[in-house]
Design an enzyme around this catalytic site. Structure first.
Site, PDB file in Angstrom:
ATOM      1  CG  ASP A   1      -1.979  -1.052   1.202  1.00  0.00           C
ATOM      2  OD1 ASP A   1      -2.471  -1.361   0.105  1.00  0.00           O
ATOM      3  OD2 ASP A   1      -2.330  -1.567   2.274  1.00  0.00           O
TER       4      ASP A   1
ATOM      5  CG  ASP B   1      -6.707  -1.313  -1.637  1.00  0.00           C
ATOM      6  OD1 ASP B   1      -6.969  -2.523  -1.789  1.00  0.00           O
ATOM      7  OD2 ASP B   1      -5.786  -0.903  -0.895  1.00  0.00           O
TER       8      ASP B   1
END
Length: 152
Positions: free
Chosen positions: A111, A129
């Site tokens: 991330d 995401d």
């Protein structure tokens, strides 16, 4: 079908961006893009959003395979006649596979997009995401609009 191209595009951008983060940033480092709003932060997640179900990789493997199969089935059945649904499912498919690749090959998800909304420190996320969320939001909007048309 164009919707699979959308999924492949999401996967490619997601994986390239994650590779750049892993190769060029130390874990935990952060680069401000817009002070107090947007940062590029090298982060790893061994669970789902907010670290839920951390280190439960087999659970994620099984759920993702079933989910991807469902999305592909649904795309084949309904996307031909509904462009917005096809685009939405392409985004969702690309996002699901993008994070699945990380889980299989890294045993964690990379991330790096770190946003502060007002004073809230939003959990760090990635392109996959984002694609998943955009796809879901588009489906919700379409469902609401269709429901409104049905009532009229």
């Amino acid at each position: 079908m164009i919707y699979y191209v959308i999924a492949l595009f999401v996967i490619a951008i997601d994986q390239i961006s994650k590779w750049l983060i892993v190769k060029n940033m130390e874990l935990g480092t952060s680069i401000p893009i817009i002070d107090n709003v947007l940062y590029i932060t090298s982060h790893r997640n061994r669970g789902a959003a907010w670290g839920i179900l951390e280190n439960k990789m087999w659970f994620f493997y099984i759920i993702t395979v079933v989910f991807v199969a469902f999305i592909v089935f649904y795309m084949k059945k309904y996307a031909k006649t509904d462009k917005l649904l096809g685009i939405s499912l392409g985004l969702i498919l690309g996002g699901a596979i993008g994070n699945f690749i990380d889980r299989v090959f890294r045993q964690e998800v990379v991330d790096f997009i770190h946003v502060y909304i007002f004073s809230y420190n939003y959990p760090v996320f990635n392109i996959a995401d984002s694609a998943l969320c955009i796809g879901v939001v588009l489906i919700i909007i379409q469902t609401l609009l269709e429901g409104k048309k049905t009532k009229e």
